[in-house]
Design a protein around this motif. Structure first.
Motif, PDB file in Angstrom:
ATOM      1  N   ASN A 170       0.826  -1.198   0.000  1.00  0.00           N
ATOM      2  CA  ASN A 170       0.000   0.000   0.000  1.00  0.00           C
ATOM      3  C   ASN A 170       0.865   1.255   0.000  1.00  0.00           C
ATOM      4  OD1 ASN A 170      -2.468   1.122  -0.038  1.00  0.00           O
ATOM      5  ND2 ASN A 170      -2.859   0.989   2.161  1.00  0.00           N
ATOM      6  N   GLY A 171       2.031   1.152  -0.569  1.00  0.00           N
ATOM      7  CA  GLY A 171       3.048   2.153  -0.273  1.00  0.00           C
ATOM      8  C   GLY A 171       3.244   3.179  -1.362  1.00  0.00           C
TER       9      GLY A 171
ATOM     10  N   ASP B 125       3.918   0.776   6.460  1.00  0.00           N
ATOM     11  CA  ASP B 125       3.158   1.603   5.534  1.00  0.00           C
ATOM     12  C   ASP B 125       3.763   3.005   5.516  1.00  0.00           C
ATOM     13  OD1 ASP B 125       1.386   2.917   3.974  1.00  0.00           O
ATOM     14  OD2 ASP B 125      -0.399   2.164   4.988  1.00  0.00           O
ATOM     15  N   GLN B 128       1.650   6.239   5.950  1.00  0.00           N
ATOM     16  CA  GLN B 128       1.152   6.633   7.263  1.00  0.00           C
ATOM     17  C   GLN B 128       2.235   7.244   8.147  1.00  0.00           C
ATOM     18  OE1 GLN B 128      -2.062   6.745   7.843  1.00  0.00           O
ATOM     19  NE2 GLN B 128      -2.204   5.986   5.739  1.00  0.00           N
TER      20      GLN B 128
END
Lengths: 200, 200
Positions: A170-171, B125, B128
């Motif tokens: 998800n990077g 991640d 984030q």
DNA sequence: GTCTATAGAGAGATAGAC
DNA sequence: GTCTATCTCTCTATAGAC
């Protein structure tokens, strides 16, 4: 004196195996299997593991160093033209063989004596290169080593880290090949900006 | 549960041998000899080559990743503070073990499945992380991947290339350790300059 | 815990038939 | 040129005496 089909098949297999595993972990049996030939043919054509490795390694060093040095020493282009041209050509060249930098740096570090003499990188005088002289004229207060480390680091480091970053979920590094190609246009802008700021 | 002297001597020898030669070229005999102990003691304390390597590799991954991630996710520092702090701490940390980046990237690339699960880097991640959110606020038009690649590349690449560059004669890379330490102050200036230019 | 001795697998390299 | 078979060496790992 042209190479036979078998000879070339073995060499191509050796390229793949050495790049994947490195010298130490690669086996003559791996190379023979990948080439689809009998084990003894590898020794027949190339005599020893060390010898075939040096042939591949010379090729790879030529690719990674030889593809930029001519542009760096060219007296007939401006600094800005050099930066644009080198970043573009280099990213395109390495993209075809993205593990090349990690492979070459890693093998050179493990065996600097033997491999260092294969390619005359150690005899090059950076100070006499056109790109360094041009940088010194533009930014006399900054050690040109920093410029070279920044320029080469921005260009090469993404390939060294790509394998690792691309695994993150998800990077921001999804589609890292696309990101790297964007850098062909961005690196000249960043470098130009640093030159103009003339930070010291 | 404290380690015996022999056990620690073997582990320290394994650190040196694995860092010098890499997993594949390192031998249990090399480790025993460097530790000054009998070969069978290496297996007695660590059971297998793979096992002792994973212990060392976990340590090294913790050192290279763990020393920056806490600063990257810290919500209580500004972007500028993060950049200053990380570049300084990181260059000091890696300078104690300058071959660490090349070793970790190289071994991870050769065996990503087994080594990747040892350290949770692949579960992180980036999006984030505080540092990325702060960059997006400062430069909304630039993919934060470029920022991370530039920042990490400027910091880490000099260590990867140091071995090679330091061999060049009469060159700009003489005393590369000094040059690298200068970068602790320079990298924050360059990065700040790029942020302000907000190039897209 | 530490040693000697060795099992067992795998490596690089070659001899010799075809 | 290409094959089979094998030599020789080195490696990891363990058994067993002390």
């Amino acid at each position: 004196m042209t190479e036979s089909l078998t000879e070339e098949k073995i060499k191509e297999a050796a390229r793949i195996i050495f790049m994947e595993k490195g010298y130490a972990a690669a086996g003559m049996r791996d190379i023979a299997a990948k080439a689809g030939v009998n084990l003894s043919l590898v020794n027949y054509y190339y005599r020893s593991k060390k010898n075939i490795f040096q042939i591949i390694m010379l090729e790879k060093m030529h690719k990674i160093f030889g593809s930029i040095i001519p542009y760096m020493i060219d007296e007939n282009t401006s600094l800005e033209e050099k930066i644009k041209h080198i970043s573009t050509v280099y990213i395109d060249t390495i993209s075809e063989d993205p593990n090349l930098p990690l492979f070459v740096f890693s093998e050179l570090q493990k065996n600097p004596e033997e491999l260092g003499i294969l390619f005359p990188i150690q005899n090059m005088d950076f100070m006499q290169m056109s790109i360094v002289k041009q940088f010194k004229a533009a930014c006399p207060d900054i050690n040109p080593a920093h410029f070279m480390l920044n320029f080469l680091g921005m260009t090469i480091f993404p390939f060294i880290a790509a394998h690792l970053f691309s695994k993150m979920p998800n990077g921001i590094f999804d589609n890292i090949q696309t990101i790297i190609h964007e850098r062909k246009k961005l690196i000249p802008l960043w470098i130009k900006n640093m030159l103009e700021a003339n930070i010291n």
